[in-house]
Design an enzyme around this catalytic site. Structure first.
Site, PDB file in Angstrom:
ATOM      1  N   LYS A  30       7.454 -12.375 -23.634  1.00 60.84           N
ATOM      2  CA  LYS A  30       8.702 -12.163 -24.380  1.00 60.84           C
ATOM      3  C   LYS A  30       9.914 -12.244 -23.449  1.00 60.84           C
ATOM      4  CE  LYS A  30       9.166  -8.087 -26.601  1.00 60.84           C
ATOM      5  NZ  LYS A  30      10.397  -7.376 -26.216  1.00 60.84           N
ATOM      6  N   ARG A  35      14.763 -15.530 -21.746  1.00 64.24           N
ATOM      7  CA  ARG A  35      15.569 -16.098 -20.659  1.00 64.24           C
ATOM      8  C   ARG A  35      15.537 -17.624 -20.683  1.00 64.24           C
ATOM      9  NH1 ARG A  35      14.037 -10.977 -19.684  1.00 64.24           N
ATOM     10  NH2 ARG A  35      15.056  -9.710 -18.075  1.00 64.24           N
ATOM     11  N   GLY A 103      16.241  -5.382 -27.921  1.00 66.12           N
ATOM     12  CA  GLY A 103      17.075  -4.831 -26.852  1.00 66.12           C
ATOM     13  C   GLY A 103      17.400  -5.870 -25.793  1.00 66.12           C
ATOM     14  N   ASP A 324       6.431  -1.074 -20.526  1.00 64.02           N
ATOM     15  CA  ASP A 324       6.145  -1.379 -21.937  1.00 64.02           C
ATOM     16  C   ASP A 324       4.698  -1.074 -22.322  1.00 64.02           C
ATOM     17  OD1 ASP A 324       8.736  -2.210 -22.349  1.00 64.02           O
ATOM     18  OD2 ASP A 324       8.286  -4.313 -21.932  1.00 64.02           O
ATOM     19  N   LYS A 351      13.174   3.613 -25.958  1.00 63.26           N
ATOM     20  CA  LYS A 351      12.646   2.280 -26.276  1.00 63.26           C
ATOM     21  C   LYS A 351      12.781   2.063 -27.787  1.00 63.26           C
ATOM     22  CE  LYS A 351      11.659   1.004 -22.126  1.00 63.26           C
ATOM     23  NZ  LYS A 351      12.453  -0.073 -21.516  1.00 63.26           N
ATOM     24  N   ARG A 355       8.997   6.808 -27.477  1.00 63.08           N
ATOM     25  CA  ARG A 355       7.552   6.557 -27.321  1.00 63.08           C
ATOM     26  C   ARG A 355       6.780   7.764 -26.808  1.00 63.08           C
ATOM     27  NH1 ARG A 355       7.803   0.182 -25.412  1.00 63.08           N
ATOM     28  NH2 ARG A 355       7.980  -0.593 -27.558  1.00 63.08           N
ATOM     29  N   ARG A 396       4.739  -1.733 -30.408  1.00 66.58           N
ATOM     30  CA  ARG A 396       3.703  -1.390 -29.427  1.00 66.58           C
ATOM     31  C   ARG A 396       2.960  -0.107 -29.803  1.00 66.58           C
ATOM     32  NH1 ARG A 396       4.763  -5.480 -25.887  1.00 66.58           N
ATOM     33  NH2 ARG A 396       6.920  -5.756 -25.227  1.00 66.58           N
TER      34      ARG A 396
HETATM   35  C1  S3P Z   1      12.897  -6.130 -20.522  1.00 68.68           C
HETATM   36  C2  S3P Z   1      13.122  -5.022 -19.747  1.00 68.68           C
HETATM   37  C3  S3P Z   1      12.593  -3.693 -20.070  1.00 68.68           C
HETATM   38  C4  S3P Z   1      11.480  -3.762 -21.100  1.00 68.68           C
HETATM   39  C5  S3P Z   1      11.819  -4.660 -22.236  1.00 68.68           C
HETATM   40  C6  S3P Z   1      12.084  -6.077 -21.734  1.00 68.68           C
HETATM   41  C7  S3P Z   1      13.488  -7.422 -20.111  1.00 68.68           C
HETATM   42  O1  S3P Z   1      13.639  -2.890 -20.607  1.00 68.68           O
HETATM   43  O2  S3P Z   1      11.177  -2.474 -21.585  1.00 68.68           O
HETATM   44  O3  S3P Z   1      10.749  -4.712 -23.182  1.00 68.68           O
HETATM   45  O4  S3P Z   1      13.081  -8.470 -20.671  1.00 68.68           O
HETATM   46  O5  S3P Z   1      14.342  -7.426 -19.232  1.00 68.68           O
HETATM   47  P1  S3P Z   1      14.580  -1.963 -19.677  1.00 68.68           P
HETATM   48  O6  S3P Z   1      15.410  -2.853 -18.858  1.00 68.68           O
HETATM   49  O7  S3P Z   1      15.392  -1.163 -20.664  1.00 68.68           O
HETATM   50  O8  S3P Z   1      13.636  -1.113 -18.895  1.00 68.68           O
END
Ligand code: S3P
Length: 443
Positions: A30, A35, A103, A324, A351, A355, A396
């Site tokens: 993901k 990116r 997020g 995660d 998250k 969680r 998750r």
């Molecule tokens: C991610 C960073 C993590 C992760 C999220 C994906 C990313 O979050 O928990 O599922 O792709 O940069 P945080 O930066 O809030 O730790």
């Protein structure tokens, strides 16, 4: 997108028992999928992506760039072609960008949008609208960006275009790859040098992919720096299978006798392999083979054979490297002999759901002694029984409790599972194919 989530309650029905055997390739990573769309869109030239995750989160990023005028073909069986418009080629979207549950989309885009000449509003679903955004808007404001949040510091975010950005030296207050990436991506548009120092290593896909697109990035110890104003050059990207999705099967095959499963082409970036390190410390039998590198990311096949697990105190330095994977690691802990203690993981509370609380509630429903603490949990291994689990729309959590059914003695019913589609769209069919007794219904 947010409406479709809340409109239908997908329920997972998992029968107790079974074992996991065979081989499977879980969907694409993901983080890398997001990116690839972002950098592909901002590059000069055509980027061809294979193995792209066709989940709602990465599709939200894809839709956002299409809405800003980027010509993107696909996805078609994981293949996406992005006709890059260059760093200054995006157009104002006609509507606010709806980033659903994602997020990563909203936080990384906040950095990129800060560098545009037009205004953008970004929103998301109920879960995303509760998550903290000041962690990105504060460093962006220090760079010169003008971004409005709600009074609580949450989405919707309104990013005002045309504000000139300057590079900063930013010390991350939390170990967060999203915040690091957000600041670095804003740095592409900033005058001068942008540096980010992290308190602990976090996933470095942004840094790796920037380099893959020919953008100079300097990494020294825990600090990453780049200069604004260079160009990105299109590149081809092969997205490995997501170790965060593989994690469900690493735990599932570990906890039931007679299991032996091979997970193919799994991304093995050192900043992502905490789940393997933690499971091995608990006694798991995971072998790594066929190690290779694709597009700047290490990849391997993983074979996991059932093994008795023991409770441990999870080393805090592994927490960001497995951030995660804790929902399913808590299931491993529930199936382990003795006590497992997690500390230093307060980030789990912000998250897609809280969680720590949601997993502790679910484990207790299944008869496990699980004590939440402000920054982790204490779990005594024991016999799992059946029950009704509330996943709180967290993908998750839903998948973790589906895996728990392997060791339960009664059926496990999991509510609010539609968001499994955000990261693992074919979870039910893939899981059934290797032995999980699961079906889904919706009302
Ligand atoms: C991610 C960073 C993590 C992760 C999220 C994906 C990313 O979050 O928990 O599922 O792709 O940069 P945080 O930066 O809030 O730790």
């Amino acid at each position: 997108m947010s409406e479709s989530h809340s409109d239908s309650n997908v329920i997972f029905h998992a029968q107790p028992g079974g074992r996991l055997t065979g081989a499977l390739r879980v969907p694409g990573d993901k983080s890398i999928s997001h990116r690839s769309i972002m950098l592909g869109s901002l590059a000069i030239g055509t980027t061809r992506i294979t193995g792209f995750l066709e989940g709602e989160d990465s599709l939200a990023t894809l839709a956002a760039f299409r809405a800003m005028g980027v010509d993107i073909e696909g996805p078609d069986d994981g293949k996406v072609t992005v006709h890059g418009v260059g760093l200054h080629g995006l157009k104002a979207p006609k509507h606010p960008l709806d980033l659903g549950n994602s997020g990563t989309s909203i936080r990384l885009l906040a950095g990129l949008m800060a560098g545009q000449t037009f205004d953008v509003t970004m929103s998301g679903d109920a879960s995303l609208s509760k998550r903290p955004m000041r962690r990105v808007t504060e460093p962006l404001a220090a760079m010169g960006a003008v971004i409005d949040t709600t009074d609580k510091g949450t989405a919707p975010l309104r990013v005002h275009g045309g504000a000139p950005l300057k590079g900063i030296n930013y010390q991350l207050p939390v170990a967060s790859a999203q915040v690091k990436s957000c600041v670095l991506l804003a740095g592409l548009y900033a005058k001068g040098r942008t540096c980010v120092t992290e308190p602990a290593p976090t996933r470095d896909h942004t840094e790796r992919m920037l380099k893959g697109f020919g953008y100079p990035v300097e990494v020294k110890g825990s600090t990453v720096c780049l200069e604004g104003g260079r160009n990105l050059t299109a590149a081809n990207i092969e997205v490995p299978a997501d170790i965060s999705s593989a994690a469900f099967f690493l735990v599932g095959a570990s906890i039931v006798e007679g299991s032996r499963l091979t997970l193919q082409h799994v991304g093995m970036n050192p900043t992502r392999i905490g789940v393997i390190n933690i499971l091995r410390a608990m006694g798991a039998n995971i072998t790594v083979s066929n190690e290779r590198e694709v597009g700047g990311e290490p990849v391997a096949d993983l074979t996991v054979t059932a093994a008795p697990l023991n409770g441990i105190h999870i080393p805090e330095d592994q927490v960001p490297l497995a951030i995660d994977e804790f929902p399913v690691l808590f299931i491993a802990a529930a199936c382990a002999a003795g006590e497992t203690v997690l500390t230093g993981a307060e980030e789990l509370r912000v998250k897609e759901s809280d969680r720590i609380q949601v997993m502790a509630d679910g484990l207790r429903t299944l008869g496990i002694d699980a004590r939440p603490t402000p920054d982790g949990m204490v779990i005594q291994g024991g016999q799992l029984r059946g029950g009704e689990i509330q996943s709180h729309g967290d993908h998750r959590i839903a998948m973790a409790f589906a895996i728990a059914s392997l060791r339960a003695n009664q059926p496990v019913t999991i509510h609010d599972c539609a968001n499994v589609n955000t990261s693992f769209p074919n979870f039910v069919s893939l899981a059934r194919g290797v032995g999980l007794k699961i079906s889904a219904s919706s009302d």
